[in-house]
Design a protein around this motif. Structure first.
Motif, PDB file in Angstrom:
ATOM      1  N   TRP A 142      -6.471  -7.548 -55.211  1.00 47.76           N
ATOM      2  CA  TRP A 142      -7.463  -8.210 -54.248  1.00 47.76           C
ATOM      3  C   TRP A 142      -8.431  -7.435 -53.601  1.00 47.76           C
ATOM      4  O   TRP A 142      -9.531  -7.697 -53.627  1.00 47.76           O
ATOM      5  N   ILE A 164     -14.068 -13.334 -55.619  1.00 45.51           N
ATOM      6  CA  ILE A 164     -12.587 -13.661 -54.815  1.00 45.51           C
ATOM      7  C   ILE A 164     -12.890 -14.449 -53.469  1.00 45.51           C
ATOM      8  O   ILE A 164     -12.340 -15.403 -53.209  1.00 45.51           O
ATOM      9  N   GLN A 577      -1.349 -12.779 -51.599  1.00 45.45           N
ATOM     10  CA  GLN A 577      -1.774 -12.227 -52.841  1.00 45.45           C
ATOM     11  C   GLN A 577      -0.424 -12.169 -53.634  1.00 45.45           C
ATOM     12  O   GLN A 577      -0.186 -12.175 -54.639  1.00 45.45           O
TER      13      GLN A 577
END
Length: 607
Positions: A142, A164, A577
């Motif tokens: 991420w 993202i 995540q």
């Protein structure tokens, strides 16, 4: 790409890397010097310990250095943070790297050493390519995607380099570059046409083929379920795409960015003082806690030493907010599992705490009350009476919650051994807070790296046993409330005398009584508030134990009235995540339990 580094390395010798050794960083510097040639890295001077040890390396060497830090004894085994800096307008950048256009930094932590190191890489605008480190740190995925969309730096061999935080169809440039406007008034007015609307709607649709997910196999026809972004069980504007076989979760894909507000970009346009209200809203349940790392980082830059009274008052306000946040986490967790009564009782308790906060600061959720070099005001008359009432009230209520809910056999069966992971997995994902301490690791920044006088308080850090599951994470939240009450009681009984703001030219604003009686101070007040203080050019870093885990600010000052770069590392970003690796193979009901035990808010994730 390496010209920036290679041109510099010709000017220095082995003596350079030895000359910057400091007592607390000597061991790792010695290990680096044994392993690498002096031409392989450059140490950035940090004489005042405002930031961790920084080494500069070539972009081609990132894998080599990452392997080194992971394979040494007592390795740097947590990727704490990772991000970029647009250096093109940075006048006071590291003087050995004047010709770089961008830089990347990798912030690594060694848990056993209680030591940090930051790896920095200079990049030229025409060569923004570097190898991914997702094979070494699970949470790098991420971070690299965020850097790619914010700066346009490409990560070679990244498994899924895509947007993202920004919309999937974003094509308007790189927001954290200096040439990207920071105000809407600097941009072309936005018009939502039918064509744009259709394009936006299309970009939100989920197509399993885009993720290489099958629609069916020989045994199952898979169902794909959108949970969120507007669903009470996902605790905010958060979307999770589930691949299901019956009620079993085969695969899940967290989708964030619905709450993104560009907080780091905003920091580049606000003065050091006027950005304080934004810090409260990064993790909006933490209030003053979120002001703490920002203020402490600025005070490091300005070399401001605060009084004991300021420290204790800041600690007391922080712990009040910690209790309020933990109470909300406990009650919503119980509600997610079907226990309805506690949430109504808990909101009564939280209002009593907000009454104290309002009496002291004049506000409730977002006081913006900490100041550079002190506080907005001193404690009002009667603050101690309100705190005493809370200390008498809350323990009785906590005992009720423990007996009615936390010892309830249904809650225990729904949460114990659900969504569990071990200590190694937690560290590899960058997990902090109760999620990490539940694995048995005693890591709380208030004890680990004390700040604001926490070293003077008597309190314990609740920890779990080897495995972090939903029940242990919630139980630790509950136990931490008791410890916060211990700290607040000590603040009540041992509140130091002294000023609520230090006498320093960079404090903002000056004490009001002086401002009203001295024309020079009035002028100073006007300039400091309207223009802002000129903070010396330097870098600083400060981490604190926030309500959800470790929160930190990495500030770069260019000697201006505004920050050149503000990097906000929040705990909830890596926490979300981790979800797929923990929940695959579980039931949908287990996912709801898991989400409640993480204790996150989406403003903390998206910023």
């Amino acid at each position: 790409m390496n010209n920036v580094f290679d041109n510099v390395i010709k000017k220095i010798g082995d003596i350079h890397n030895k000359s910057f050794s400091q007592k607390n960083t000597e061991p790792i510097i010695n290990e680096l010097n044994k392993k690498f040639n002096f031409k392989d890295f450059i140490i950035q001077n940090n004489l005042n310990n405002k930031i961790p040890l920084i080494i500069w390396i070539r972009s081609n060497d990132i894998i080599k250095f990452i392997k080194f830090f992971l394979e040494i004894k007592n390795p740097y085994n947590m990727l704490y943070d990772m991000h970029g800096i647009d250096e093109r307008l940075h006048f006071n950048k590291f003087n050995l790297m004047k010709k770089m256009d961008f830089s990347l930094f990798y912030h690594l932590i060694s848990i056993n050493r209680n030591s940090d190191i930051i790896i920095k890489i200079p990049l030229k605008e025409k060569f923004l390519n570097i190898n991914t480190i997702t094979n070494f740190f699970k949470n790098a995925n991420w971070y690299e995607r965020e850097i790619w969309e914010m700066f346009g730096i490409n990560f070679i061999n990244h498994p899924s380099l895509s947007h993202i935080l920004l919309p999937k169809n974003w094509d308007n440039g790189y927001p954290l570059r200096k040439d990207f406007p920071s105000r809407a008034t600097e941009s072309i007015p936005y018009l939502l046409t039918k064509k744009k609307y259709k394009k936006d709607i299309k970009s939100t649709k989920f197509n399993p083929e885009d993720y290489n997910l099958p629609i069916k196999n020989k045994l199952n026809d898979y169902m794909y379920l959108n949970l969120g972004p507007n669903h009470p069980s996902v605790h905010g504007a958060f979307r999770i795409i589930l691949q299901l076989s019956g009620e079993e979760i085969i695969q899940c894909i967290p989708d964030i960015g619905y709450h993104h507000r560009g907080a780091e970009k905003i920091a580049e346009r606000q003065t050091w003082h006027t950005y304080i209200p934004y810090t409260d809203r990064i993790e909006y349940l933490g209030g003053c806690i979120n002001e703490m790392p920002y203020i402490l980082a600025i005070e490091k830059l300005a070399n401001i030493i605060i009084t004991d009274r300021i420290k204790v008052i800041r600690v007391m306000l922080s712990e009040l907010f910690r209790i309020n946040s933990h109470l909300l986490c406990l009650s919503t967790f119980m509600q997610d599992l079907g226990i309805m009564t506690p949430i109504f009782l808990v909101f009564t308790d939280r209002q009593k705490i907000y009454d104290i906060i309002e009496a002291i600061t004049g506000a409730r959720m977002h006081p913006a009350w900490f100041r550079i070099g002190g506080l907005a005001q001193d404690l009002p008359n009667g603050w101690d009476i309100l705190v005493k009432k809370l200390l008498n009230w809350l323990p009785k209520r906590l005992n009720i919650y423990k007996k009615v809910a936390l010892q309830n056999s249904i809650l225990i069966s729904r949460s114990k051994n659900i969504a569990f992971y071990n200590q190694k997995e937690a560290i590899s994902w960058g997990i902090t807070g109760t999620g990490l301490r539940a694995t048995g690791l005693n890591l709380d920044v208030r004890k680990w790296r004390p700040y604001s006088g926490y070293e003077n308080f008597d309190f314990d850090i609740p920890i779990g046993h080897n495995i972090s599951d939903c029940y242990s994470r919630i139980l630790l939240k509950f136990e931490e409330i008791w410890q916060s009450l211990r700290i607040i009681k000590q603040c009540l009984n041992y509140m130091p005398e002294g000023q609520y703001k230090v006498d320093h030219p960079l404090t903002t604003p000056p004490p009001r009584e002086r401002m009203l009686n001295h024309i020079e101070t009035l002028i100073h007040h006007f300039i400091q508030v309207s223009w802002g203080p000129l903070i010396p050019a330097d870098e600083s870093f400060q981490m604190i134990e926030a309500t959800k885990g470790i929160n930190s600010y990495y500030l770069i000052s260019d000697g201006s009235t505004m920050s050149y770069r503000t990097r906000i590392r929040t705990p909830s970003f890596p926490h979300l995540q981790q979800i797929p690796s923990v929940i695959q193979g579980s039931l949908i009901s287990d996912l709801i339990t898991y989400l409640g035990s993480i204790d996150f808010v989406m403003s903390d994730v998206d910023r």
